[in-house]
Design a protein around this motif. Structure first.
Motif, PDB file in Angstrom:
ATOM      1  N   VAL A 100     -23.133  22.485 -33.082  1.00  0.00           N
ATOM      2  CA  VAL A 100     -23.109  22.305 -34.543  1.00  0.00           C
ATOM      3  C   VAL A 100     -23.533  20.882 -34.856  1.00  0.00           C
ATOM      4  O   VAL A 100     -22.879  19.927 -34.438  1.00  0.00           O
ATOM      5  CB  VAL A 100     -21.702  22.583 -35.105  1.00  0.00           C
ATOM      6  N   GLU A 101     -24.611  20.764 -35.604  1.00  0.00           N
ATOM      7  CA  GLU A 101     -25.171  19.437 -35.859  1.00  0.00           C
ATOM      8  C   GLU A 101     -24.779  18.970 -37.261  1.00  0.00           C
ATOM      9  O   GLU A 101     -25.215  19.531 -38.255  1.00  0.00           O
ATOM     10  CB  GLU A 101     -26.697  19.519 -35.732  1.00  0.00           C
ATOM     11  N   LYS A 138     -11.510  25.388 -27.606  1.00  0.00           N
ATOM     12  CA  LYS A 138     -11.268  24.819 -28.930  1.00  0.00           C
ATOM     13  C   LYS A 138     -12.285  23.784 -29.387  1.00  0.00           C
ATOM     14  O   LYS A 138     -12.398  23.544 -30.584  1.00  0.00           O
ATOM     15  CB  LYS A 138      -9.855  24.240 -29.005  1.00  0.00           C
ATOM     16  N   TYR A 139     -12.996  23.161 -28.468  1.00  0.00           N
ATOM     17  CA  TYR A 139     -14.000  22.188 -28.932  1.00  0.00           C
ATOM     18  C   TYR A 139     -15.397  22.799 -28.975  1.00  0.00           C
ATOM     19  O   TYR A 139     -16.375  22.092 -29.167  1.00  0.00           O
ATOM     20  CB  TYR A 139     -14.018  20.951 -28.020  1.00  0.00           C
ATOM     21  N   ASP A 140     -15.481  24.108 -28.751  1.00  0.00           N
ATOM     22  CA  ASP A 140     -16.794  24.733 -28.709  1.00  0.00           C
ATOM     23  C   ASP A 140     -17.135  25.436 -30.013  1.00  0.00           C
ATOM     24  O   ASP A 140     -16.272  26.001 -30.683  1.00  0.00           O
ATOM     25  CB  ASP A 140     -16.851  25.732 -27.544  1.00  0.00           C
ATOM     26  N   PRO A 200     -18.574  16.998 -33.540  1.00  0.00           N
ATOM     27  CA  PRO A 200     -17.194  17.478 -33.423  1.00  0.00           C
ATOM     28  C   PRO A 200     -17.061  18.771 -32.642  1.00  0.00           C
ATOM     29  O   PRO A 200     -15.977  19.084 -32.162  1.00  0.00           O
ATOM     30  CB  PRO A 200     -16.754  17.670 -34.871  1.00  0.00           C
ATOM     31  N   THR A 201     -18.120  19.540 -32.529  1.00  0.00           N
ATOM     32  CA  THR A 201     -18.030  20.785 -31.766  1.00  0.00           C
ATOM     33  C   THR A 201     -19.405  21.081 -31.171  1.00  0.00           C
ATOM     34  O   THR A 201     -20.413  20.578 -31.668  1.00  0.00           O
ATOM     35  CB  THR A 201     -17.531  21.936 -32.669  1.00  0.00           C
TER      36      THR A 201
END
Lengths: 259, 425
Positions: A179-180, A46-48, A175-176
């Motif tokens: 992803v920047e 979920k955090y990827d 946040p993930t």
């Protein structure tokens, strides 16, 4: 187990892109990696971000999804043997939600296989009340605990985690993964450094370029972990190009402390 | 009293970490990655800021001066007398309705439109329920020279004519939601041609509009942590104004920005052991959308169309379509993640009221204090009145009167007609 400081870590999901190629990738990265972060593939990472999510799915498919759980651990034994022989330390990363019913056995297995710690990124967010059990379980398995924190995190808790003698505190800069977003990561990292004192502060999520990795060390990171950028390089250009990027990232991290 | 120069970020002081926004994992894409095309860059940075205090840009401080901050803290002495609690209960209210747009919403509209302009945006788009947020955005956009497009829930579009006309007078384009302009709107209308709209759907439409063209940014009325942080100018001013520490702090809750902005600076002191130990924090919501009293604490979409990431929050389900109540600003399915976390830990105590009892309290307040409250704010009035009336000993109650009801005359007209304008004691 101690971690090199400043250190560079490569993140790879276990058994990705396939069990055989994973071992090749691991060996290719050994000369340019201070320690590995090995992700146990998850159905719900979920955090990827998209790249690592795809890698998790690919790894599970490669292992045969239905029996992935058992095969993962047996395959981890093979990977751990290679790492032991190369004397590059490693830590495991996996989601607590995936192992709620068998955390103790997972910690025991990880300890037996020489992992430095098991990082559960969702532990403090979704399973906060299990933190103490996790710390005790890690120590009983011969490991230190390690913790994941985000860019919105209670200051008092960050300071408290640093007093638990962790192997590291992992700061998720974005946040993930991969992803920047336009976030003042150096500002956040510098503040985190003040809060955690001398604890090993590992910075990760969407670190792609050597100069970014170097900037993070200068902002206060003890180490930098890179996953998505390496996996993308592997997918698009192959293992030697991936290793080349890892070497440049590691060199930048090392040079940061000399500047 | 000076205007605060920093916003307060309660994440730094929460008893446990705030669960982050996540992607739904339903496809190979990333809603989080899309945020760079949706939100102003600086707002994203504030959404992920570790600092306890975030400096307010000088341009925004100047605009806070321009709109008349700080707002007053007033003592409701007439109400105390009317309730028969004078000498025993002291009731104060922070009056955000004193601002030119009539509600607290301008506190975050100004920085967000400023940030959108810094990104080079020529248009901002947003949703609105009752119109307070839309009016605040229209005002900020007109001051800062960008266009505004406001997706207004259809039930309000038809009933809240005053704010719609004001938004249009300020140059904003107001569109009833669901609309034919977006895929999400057309889908909703296919299912129900008389769909009353919901804030969750209006958000999806506004975001879809932003993603379908260049030079656009979405500005958020509530729920996002960065947005509710902007509202802490209210609570920080309040700390300077309060003559005594209250037993109760009360505010209404839609998405949570009003409650958060009003109470977080005080809750922060409590969490750091620096005061407000005895204070109870009461969140008043509508029984039409009782997310804090009856919702589930879980991950859910911020908008009904899942264009935005998921947040862990108290939710009634992102497809919740509440009845078309007068307090349209409270018709949202979820509550801000930090507010939800505090609710789960028992630091925020929710209570839900129905429309009839709320309007009764609103009229009592109006006839005591000479201010007609916005229907949303009237939920806080009702809670404050209940607390004061029940109180046995020396009690101090402070609530946030987040907006006036001068542009809600259609609602009051209906209520007065239904009650025959009865005297309320």
């Amino acid at each position: 187990m101690g971690l090199e400081e400043p250190g560079f870590s490569a993140y790879i999901p276990l058994a990705y892109p396939s069990p055989t190629r994973f071992l090749e990738v691991l060996e290719a990265l050994v000369p340019c990696t201070d320690f590995f972060e090995i992700g146990l593939p998850s159905q719900k990472p979920k955090y990827d971000g998209p790249t690592i999510r795809k890698a998790h799915i690919g790894a599970l498919e490669a292992l045969g999804e239905a029996e992935a759980g058992g095969r993962l651990l047996s395959f981890l034994e093979t990977a751990a043997r290679i790492l032991r022989n190369s004397s590059v330390p490693y830590v495991l990363m996996t989601y607590y939600s995936d192992h709620r019913q068998r955390v103790t056995s997972l910690l025991e297995a990880a300890g037996n296989l020489g992992a430095g710690c098991v990082l559960f990124p969702d532990l403090l967010f979704d399973h906060y009340d299990h933190m103490q059990d996790y710390i005790e379980g890690s120590r009983e398995a011969g490991m230190k605990p390690c913790f994941f924190a985000s860019s919105r995190f209670p200051h008092r808790l960050l300071a408290e985690l640093s007093r638990r003698d962790p192997l590291f505190i992992y700061m998720g800069l974005q946040p993930t993964t991969g992803v920047e977003l336009p976030i003042g990561v150096a500002r956040n990292l510098a503040l985190a450094r003040k809060l955690v004192g001398e604890a090993y502060l590992l910075a990760g999520f969407a670190v792609k370029r050597p100069q970014d990795a170097q900037g993070l060390v200068r902002a206060g990171a003890s180490g930098v972990v890179v996953g998505t950028a390496l996996l993308e390089r592997l997918e698009k250009e192959g293992p030697s190009e991936m290793r080349e990027l890892a070497c440049r990232l590691r060199k930048a991290v090392k040079e940061a402390s000399m500047a | 009293m000076a205007i605060p120069l920093k916003w307060y970020n309660i994440s730094a002081d929460l008893p446990r970490p705030l669960p982050p926004l996540v992607d739904p994992l339903d496809d190979g894409g990333s809603r989080i990655a899309l945020l760079t095309r949706i939100l102003p860059s600086r707002l994203i940075d504030e959404e992920y800021n570790l600092s306890r205090y975030i400096p307010i840009p000088p341009e925004v401080v100047a605009s806070y001066h321009r709109i008349g901050r700080p707002t007053p803290l007033l003592r409701a002495e007439s109400l105390e007398r009317r309730l028969g609690v004078q000498g025993r209960v002291r009731i104060y209210y922070k009056y955000e309705g004193a601002l030119p747009t009539g509600s607290h919403k301008i506190n975050t509209a100004l920085p967000q439109v400023h940030y959108a302009r810094l990104d080079g945006a020529e248009e901002v788009a947003t949703e609105t329920g009752a119109g307070q947020w839309g009016l605040a955005v229209a005002t900020a956009a007109s001051i800062m020279g960008v266009r505004a497009k406001v997706f207004m829930t259809r039930s309000s579009y038809e009933k809240k004519r005053a704010r719609r006309v004001l938004m249009e007078s300020l140059g904003a384009q107001v569109v009833p939601s669901p609309s034919e302009l977006t895929r999400a709107g057309r889908r909703a209308l296919e299912k129900d041609t008389r769909h009353p709209g919901s804030l969750g759907l209006a958000i999806t439409e506004a975001v879809e509009h932003v993603l379908s063209g260049d030079g656009r940014r979405y500005v958020a009325g509530s729920v996002l942590e960065s947005v509710i942080t902007h509202q802490t100018v209210i609570g920080q001013e309040l700390l300077d104004q309060l003559p005594e520490e209250p037993d109760y702090m009360v505010a209404c809750v839609g998405g949570g920005s009003n409650m958060a902005g009003f109470a977080y600076p005080a809750i922060g002191l409590r969490l750091r052991g620096e005061g407000f130990e005895k204070t109870r924090f009461i969140a008043a919501e509508s029984t039409a959308s009782p997310r804090l009293t009856r919702g589930e604490y879980r991950y859910d979409g911020l908008d009904s169309g899942l264009v935005l990431p998921l947040a862990r929050m108290y939710t009634l389900g992102r497809n919740h379509v509440p009845p078309a109540i007068h307090a349209a600003g409270l018709r949202y399915h979820g509550a801000a993640p930090s507010l939800s976390l505090l609710r789960s830990l028992g630091l925020i105590e929710p209570i839900a009221y129905n429309q009839e009892e709320v309007f009764k309290a609103a009229l009592l307040f109006a006839r005591s204090e000479g201010i007609v409250p916005a229907p949303e704010s009237a939920h806080a009035v009702k809670a404050a009145i209940d607390i004061a009336s029940r109180s046995r000993g020396d009690t101090v109650v402070v609530f946030n009167l987040s907006g006036h009801g001068l542009m809600d005359f259609e609602s009051y007209e209906v209520i007065l007609r239904n009650t025959g304008g009865e005297s309320l004691g």
